[in-house]
Motif scaffolding. Structure first.
Motif, PDB file in Angstrom:
ATOM      1  N   THR A 254     -11.589  86.574  22.232  1.00  0.00           N
ATOM      2  CA  THR A 254     -12.890  87.108  22.346  1.00  0.00           C
ATOM      3  C   THR A 254     -13.156  87.667  23.840  1.00  0.00           C
ATOM      4  OG1 THR A 254     -13.682  85.761  20.500  1.00  0.00           O
ATOM      5  CG2 THR A 254     -15.240  86.563  21.992  1.00  0.00           C
ATOM      6  N   TRP A 255     -13.455  88.977  23.857  1.00  0.00           N
ATOM      7  CA  TRP A 255     -13.915  89.362  25.344  1.00  0.00           C
ATOM      8  C   TRP A 255     -15.303  90.113  25.019  1.00  0.00           C
ATOM      9  CZ3 TRP A 255     -10.983  90.128  29.743  1.00  0.00           C
ATOM     10  CH2 TRP A 255      -9.539  89.631  29.758  1.00  0.00           C
ATOM     11  N   SER A 256     -15.894  90.164  26.147  1.00  0.00           N
ATOM     12  CA  SER A 256     -17.079  90.991  26.398  1.00  0.00           C
ATOM     13  C   SER A 256     -16.838  92.196  27.418  1.00  0.00           C
ATOM     14  CB  SER A 256     -18.411  90.323  26.990  1.00  0.00           C
ATOM     15  OG  SER A 256     -18.257  90.023  28.405  1.00  0.00           O
TER      16      SER A 256
ATOM     17  N   CYS B 293     -19.415  92.364  22.659  1.00  0.00           N
ATOM     18  CA  CYS B 293     -18.810  91.018  22.884  1.00  0.00           C
ATOM     19  C   CYS B 293     -17.984  91.429  21.291  1.00  0.00           C
ATOM     20  CB  CYS B 293     -19.685  89.991  22.652  1.00  0.00           C
ATOM     21  SG  CYS B 293     -20.583  89.424  24.031  1.00  0.00           S
TER      22      CYS B 293
ATOM     23  N   THR C   8     -17.741  92.529  15.825  1.00  0.00           N
ATOM     24  CA  THR C   8     -18.138  92.864  17.367  1.00  0.00           C
ATOM     25  C   THR C   8     -19.843  92.961  17.157  1.00  0.00           C
ATOM     26  OG1 THR C   8     -18.199  94.904  18.918  1.00  0.00           O
ATOM     27  CG2 THR C   8     -18.319  95.388  16.529  1.00  0.00           C
TER      28      THR C   8
ATOM     29  N   ALA D 274     -13.980  96.692  25.147  1.00  0.00           N
ATOM     30  CA  ALA D 274     -13.912  95.370  24.302  1.00  0.00           C
ATOM     31  C   ALA D 274     -12.652  95.185  23.715  1.00  0.00           C
ATOM     32  CB  ALA D 274     -15.225  94.823  23.943  1.00  0.00           C
TER      33      ALA D 274
ATOM     34  N   ILE E 175     -13.839  85.468  26.933  1.00  0.00           N
ATOM     35  CA  ILE E 175     -14.717  84.461  26.627  1.00  0.00           C
ATOM     36  C   ILE E 175     -13.924  83.096  26.081  1.00  0.00           C
ATOM     37  CG2 ILE E 175     -16.600  83.678  25.091  1.00  0.00           C
ATOM     38  CD1 ILE E 175     -17.598  86.748  25.450  1.00  0.00           C
TER      39      ILE E 175
END
Length: 363
Positions: free
Chosen positions: A25-27, A61, A115, A134, A362
């Motif tokens: 998980t990335w923002s 995100c 997302t 992202a 994240i």
């Protein structure tokens, strides 16, 4: 890195790992260009360089789940805020098709992409930059799991390279608060292939620079950015504009180093109006500003003259207005926005943001 071939994942390397499944998980934030990119060549290569401020609160995100499958091929499910979103799938399909030659391992997995945006989907803020950035860092996390020896520098450059293939401006959302994309002789390391964090010290006047986004029109644009970029191919003023962008980027580099706010105001507003001038003088011509956009601009000019506060505006390819100003002037400018400018926004809606630092893992 000077060639796209440097980013091809070699599938036969002995040091690579086997990964059956996983999730990341990335923002990734949106960004606002100060020197505008308008017009592009084949493979999402910009016709001129651009420089942007990375935002902080307006971000996407994305969680990417992946599981190895038997049959090779592009395979994914797409969720937006936890619900299937078929309308978004063609753009992601095209993105995967563009990057599979650089990331052949994506054909080995089925992906579930979930997302969400921190800003309302209908807010009139383009989510393609934050969304593609992202997704790109998530894909690079898969690649790093396969190749743990990867350097952080390579991770960031290839993430920006991949993001560009999804949405040009997305390459400016990967890392850094001030980002340059496009070859520029006086910016070391600059490239058409990816964005780089500005390789020079930015003056303290621009620390935590503020950006309040005035949502003049939340509707879909009459002319897409893709169509607008294409209209630069036969534009009578295109070559002069590309030359001007290089000159303005050199000037802005100097301004950001010296901290001259008056010069910053003049250049940033000129760039914004030039972008829209190119739209109004293409064939076919079009106007994305709205009457309330002009009302806001005129009031910003009046307020600045009256108070001597170095507040300015910039615009992207739409009607919404980004109001830029130093952090120390936040109380006065926000009061001005609430009292005078918010009435020109749809439902008096505006978003407070500021300079940020790029993508964040994240989990």
């Amino acid at each position: 890195m000077t060639s796209a071939t440097d980013f091809i994942f070699e599938t036969n390397k002995a040091k690579h790992q086997t990964v059956e499944q996983g999730a990341f998980t990335w923002s990734a934030p949106s960004n606002i260009a100060l020197v505008k990119y308008w017009g592009k060549k084949e493979h999402q290569i910009p016709a001129n360089p651009s420089l942007s401020f990375t935002l902080n609160r307006c971000k996407t995100c994305t969680t990417l789940q992946f599981v190895r499958k038997e049959e090779k091929g592009i395979s994914f499910d797409l969720l937006f805020e936890g619900q299937p979103k078929e309308a978004f799938k063609p753009k992601i399909q095209k993105f995967f098709e563009r990057i599979v030659s650089y990331c052949p391992y994506i054909a080995d997995y089925h992906f579930t992409i979930d997302t969400t945006n921190t800003f309302p989907h209908s807010s009139g803020i383009a989510s393609s930059a934050s969304g593609m950035a992202a997704l790109a860092v998530n894909i690079m996390s898969v690649e790093r799991a396969l190749n743990p020896a990867m350097t952080q520098d390579y991770f960031l450059k290839k993430a920006s390279f991949l993001a560009r293939l999804g949405s040009g401006s997305a390459c400016r959302s990967i890392t850094g608060s001030v980002v340059v994309w496009g070859e520029q002789t006086d910016v070391d390391g600059s490239s058409d292939l990816y964005g780089i964090e500005a390789p020079f010290e930015v003056h303290a006047n621009f620390s935590n620079y503020q950006d309040v986004i005035l949502l003049v029109d939340k509707g879909e644009k009459q002319v897409s950015s893709t169509v607008g970029h294409d209209l630069m191919h036969n534009h009578p003023f295109a070559q002069e504009r590309f030359k001007q962008a290089h000159q303005n980027l050199s000037q802005l580099k100097n301004i950001l180093q010296t901290g001259n706010l008056d010069q910053f105001v003049a250049l940033v507003e000129s760039e914004a109006l030039t972008l829209h001038a190119m739209m109004m003088t293409s064939m076919p011509y079009f106007i994305l500003m709205k009457p309330n956009t002009l009302q806001i601009i005129e009031r910003i000019w009046t307020f600045r003259e009256k108070t001597q506060i170095p507040v300015c505006f910039t615009l992207d390819a739409g009607a919404n207005v980004h109001v830029l100003f130093p952090e120390k002037d936040h109380p006065a400018v926000l009061a001005f926005i609430r009292e005078e400018l918010s009435k020109f926004c749809q439902n008096e809606h505006f978003i407070e943001d500021k300079m940020g630092n790029g993508t964040l893992m994240i989990q």
